[in-house]
Design a protein around this motif. Structure first.
Motif, PDB file in Angstrom:
ATOM      1  N   THR A  23       8.146  10.997  -1.974  1.00  0.00           N
ATOM      2  CA  THR A  23       7.847   9.984  -1.212  1.00  0.00           C
ATOM      3  C   THR A  23       6.436   9.719  -1.195  1.00  0.00           C
ATOM      4  O   THR A  23       5.492  10.600  -0.316  1.00  0.00           O
ATOM      5  CB  THR A  23       8.251   9.891   0.207  1.00  0.00           C
ATOM      6  OG1 THR A  23       9.726  10.281   0.347  1.00  0.00           O
ATOM      7  CG2 THR A  23       7.936   8.754   1.046  1.00  0.00           C
ATOM      8  N   PHE A  24       5.856   9.028  -2.339  1.00  0.00           N
ATOM      9  CA  PHE A  24       4.550   8.897  -2.686  1.00  0.00           C
ATOM     10  C   PHE A  24       3.734   8.278  -1.427  1.00  0.00           C
ATOM     11  O   PHE A  24       2.742   8.928  -1.167  1.00  0.00           O
ATOM     12  CB  PHE A  24       4.322   7.825  -3.785  1.00  0.00           C
ATOM     13  CG  PHE A  24       2.976   7.790  -4.314  1.00  0.00           C
ATOM     14  CD1 PHE A  24       2.088   6.762  -3.884  1.00  0.00           C
ATOM     15  CD2 PHE A  24       2.539   8.673  -5.158  1.00  0.00           C
ATOM     16  CE1 PHE A  24       0.997   6.865  -4.394  1.00  0.00           C
ATOM     17  CE2 PHE A  24       1.128   8.721  -5.821  1.00  0.00           C
ATOM     18  CZ  PHE A  24       0.357   7.609  -5.354  1.00  0.00           C
ATOM     19  N   SER A  25       4.335   7.227  -0.688  1.00  0.00           N
ATOM     20  CA  SER A  25       3.379   6.694   0.259  1.00  0.00           C
ATOM     21  C   SER A  25       2.998   7.686   1.466  1.00  0.00           C
ATOM     22  O   SER A  25       1.926   7.403   2.081  1.00  0.00           O
ATOM     23  CB  SER A  25       4.013   5.380   0.704  1.00  0.00           C
ATOM     24  OG  SER A  25       5.293   6.074   1.275  1.00  0.00           O
ATOM     25  N   SER A  26       3.872   8.733   1.625  1.00  0.00           N
ATOM     26  CA  SER A  26       3.468   9.700   2.934  1.00  0.00           C
ATOM     27  C   SER A  26       2.851  10.906   2.519  1.00  0.00           C
ATOM     28  O   SER A  26       2.807  11.735   3.047  1.00  0.00           O
ATOM     29  CB  SER A  26       4.971   9.902   3.740  1.00  0.00           C
ATOM     30  OG  SER A  26       5.691  10.533   2.776  1.00  0.00           O
ATOM     31  N   SER A  27       2.485  10.893   1.277  1.00  0.00           N
ATOM     32  CA  SER A  27       2.011  12.273   0.749  1.00  0.00           C
ATOM     33  C   SER A  27       0.523  12.394   0.434  1.00  0.00           C
ATOM     34  O   SER A  27       0.033  11.180   0.036  1.00  0.00           O
ATOM     35  CB  SER A  27       2.581  12.365  -0.775  1.00  0.00           C
ATOM     36  OG  SER A  27       4.125  12.626  -0.446  1.00  0.00           O
TER      37      SER A  27
ATOM     38  N   PHE B  48      -2.483  10.161   3.075  1.00  0.00           N
ATOM     39  CA  PHE B  48      -1.660   9.055   3.145  1.00  0.00           C
ATOM     40  C   PHE B  48      -2.198   7.907   3.845  1.00  0.00           C
ATOM     41  O   PHE B  48      -1.593   6.886   3.491  1.00  0.00           O
ATOM     42  CB  PHE B  48       0.003   9.382   3.793  1.00  0.00           C
ATOM     43  CG  PHE B  48      -0.256   9.320   5.345  1.00  0.00           C
ATOM     44  CD1 PHE B  48      -0.722  10.577   6.115  1.00  0.00           C
ATOM     45  CD2 PHE B  48       0.019   8.307   6.122  1.00  0.00           C
ATOM     46  CE1 PHE B  48      -0.999  10.603   7.375  1.00  0.00           C
ATOM     47  CE2 PHE B  48      -0.246   8.327   7.684  1.00  0.00           C
ATOM     48  CZ  PHE B  48      -0.581   9.534   8.070  1.00  0.00           C
TER      49      PHE B  48
ATOM     50  N   TYR C  78      -5.025   7.027   3.535  1.00  0.00           N
ATOM     51  CA  TYR C  78      -6.401   6.302   2.657  1.00  0.00           C
ATOM     52  C   TYR C  78      -7.608   7.022   2.811  1.00  0.00           C
ATOM     53  O   TYR C  78      -8.627   6.757   2.168  1.00  0.00           O
ATOM     54  CB  TYR C  78      -6.369   4.891   2.423  1.00  0.00           C
ATOM     55  CG  TYR C  78      -5.151   4.009   1.968  1.00  0.00           C
ATOM     56  CD1 TYR C  78      -4.224   3.644   2.729  1.00  0.00           C
ATOM     57  CD2 TYR C  78      -5.266   3.666   0.576  1.00  0.00           C
ATOM     58  CE1 TYR C  78      -3.010   3.098   2.155  1.00  0.00           C
ATOM     59  CE2 TYR C  78      -4.171   3.223   0.076  1.00  0.00           C
ATOM     60  CZ  TYR C  78      -2.951   2.725   1.051  1.00  0.00           C
ATOM     61  OH  TYR C  78      -1.891   2.078   0.380  1.00  0.00           O
TER      62      TYR C  78
ATOM     63  N   ARG D 276      -5.769   4.967  -4.289  1.00  0.00           N
ATOM     64  CA  ARG D 276      -4.126   5.165  -4.634  1.00  0.00           C
ATOM     65  C   ARG D 276      -3.558   3.594  -4.418  1.00  0.00           C
ATOM     66  O   ARG D 276      -4.167   2.786  -3.662  1.00  0.00           O
ATOM     67  CB  ARG D 276      -3.564   5.999  -3.587  1.00  0.00           C
ATOM     68  CG  ARG D 276      -3.517   5.470  -1.967  1.00  0.00           C
ATOM     69  CD  ARG D 276      -3.295   6.641  -1.289  1.00  0.00           C
ATOM     70  NE  ARG D 276      -1.902   6.961  -1.253  1.00  0.00           N
ATOM     71  CZ  ARG D 276      -1.371   8.143  -1.037  1.00  0.00           C
ATOM     72  NH1 ARG D 276      -1.836   8.864  -0.276  1.00  0.00           N
ATOM     73  NH2 ARG D 276       0.085   8.548  -0.953  1.00  0.00           N
ATOM     74  N   ASN D 277      -2.501   3.625  -5.268  1.00  0.00           N
ATOM     75  CA  ASN D 277      -1.922   2.112  -5.179  1.00  0.00           C
ATOM     76  C   ASN D 277      -0.196   2.749  -4.827  1.00  0.00           C
ATOM     77  O   ASN D 277       0.407   3.253  -5.909  1.00  0.00           O
ATOM     78  CB  ASN D 277      -1.754   1.386  -6.461  1.00  0.00           C
ATOM     79  CG  ASN D 277      -1.012   0.330  -6.527  1.00  0.00           C
ATOM     80  OD1 ASN D 277       0.028   0.185  -5.742  1.00  0.00           O
ATOM     81  ND2 ASN D 277      -1.458  -0.722  -7.301  1.00  0.00           N
ATOM     82  N   ASN D 278       0.162   2.476  -3.815  1.00  0.00           N
ATOM     83  CA  ASN D 278       1.466   2.937  -3.273  1.00  0.00           C
ATOM     84  C   ASN D 278       2.653   2.023  -3.868  1.00  0.00           C
ATOM     85  O   ASN D 278       3.683   2.752  -4.113  1.00  0.00           O
ATOM     86  CB  ASN D 278       1.556   2.854  -1.762  1.00  0.00           C
ATOM     87  CG  ASN D 278       0.680   4.269  -1.033  1.00  0.00           C
ATOM     88  OD1 ASN D 278       0.448   5.262  -1.819  1.00  0.00           O
ATOM     89  ND2 ASN D 278       0.491   3.892   0.283  1.00  0.00           N
TER      90      ASN D 278
ATOM     91  N   ASN E  72       3.031   3.975  -7.216  1.00  0.00           N
ATOM     92  CA  ASN E  72       3.024   5.316  -7.050  1.00  0.00           C
ATOM     93  C   ASN E  72       1.918   5.813  -8.174  1.00  0.00           C
ATOM     94  O   ASN E  72       2.387   6.834  -8.684  1.00  0.00           O
ATOM     95  CB  ASN E  72       4.733   5.782  -7.604  1.00  0.00           C
ATOM     96  CG  ASN E  72       5.434   5.837  -6.577  1.00  0.00           C
ATOM     97  OD1 ASN E  72       5.362   5.056  -5.415  1.00  0.00           O
ATOM     98  ND2 ASN E  72       6.498   6.292  -6.539  1.00  0.00           N
TER      99      ASN E  72
ATOM    100  N   VAL F 286      -2.268   7.229  -8.435  1.00  0.00           N
ATOM    101  CA  VAL F 286      -3.645   7.594  -7.908  1.00  0.00           C
ATOM    102  C   VAL F 286      -4.584   7.579  -8.976  1.00  0.00           C
ATOM    103  O   VAL F 286      -4.421   8.096 -10.104  1.00  0.00           O
ATOM    104  CB  VAL F 286      -3.415   9.120  -7.224  1.00  0.00           C
ATOM    105  CG1 VAL F 286      -3.025  10.186  -8.086  1.00  0.00           C
ATOM    106  CG2 VAL F 286      -4.819   9.402  -6.295  1.00  0.00           C
TER     107      VAL F 286
END
Length: 120
Positions: free
Chosen positions: A28-32, A53, A55, A71-73, A76, A78
């Motif tokens: 889960t990219f957005s929460s990592s 997560f 930013y 990052r661009n969630n 996915n 960075v």
């Protein structure tokens, strides 16, 4: 399966710029937390930068003011924008997924790396 794929390395003259990208999958990219580290010839792995997560960003003193992590969630991905590059920045740069955005831990996941060479 966690996968991280870096791109954007190359040869650049001192004072030049490069932008590294890392596309991730398998978690889960957005929460990592995402990190960048580098390994210069004959040296160990050095943490360079990390982004939480939310930013929030963190930088090693050696590159502060010259490198920018983002990052661009939605994609996915960075990034590591590197400006005013120095010969000491020559290294293989690795993208990683970590529990926290600062430092290197045993259970971090890493990509295959991309070579950055700063030379005239």
């Amino acid at each position: 399966e966690v996968q991280l794929v870096e791109s954007g390395g190359g040869l650049v003259q001192p004072g030049g710029s490069l932008r590294l990208s890392c596309t991730a999958s398998g978690f889960t990219f957005s929460s990592s937390s995402l990190i960048w580290a580098r390994q210069a010839p004959g040296k160990g792995l050095e943490w360079v930068s990390g982004i939480y997560f939310d930013y929030t960003t963190y930088y090693a003193d050696s590159i502060k003011g010259r490198f920018t992590i983002s990052r661009n969630n939605a994609e996915n991905t960075v990034y590591l924008e590197m400006n005013n590059l120095k010969t000491d920045d020559t290294a293989v740069y690795y993208c990683g997924m970590s529990e926290t955005p600062v430092g290197i831990k045993e259970d971090d996941y890493w990509g295959q790396g991309t070579q950055v060479t700063v030379s005239s």
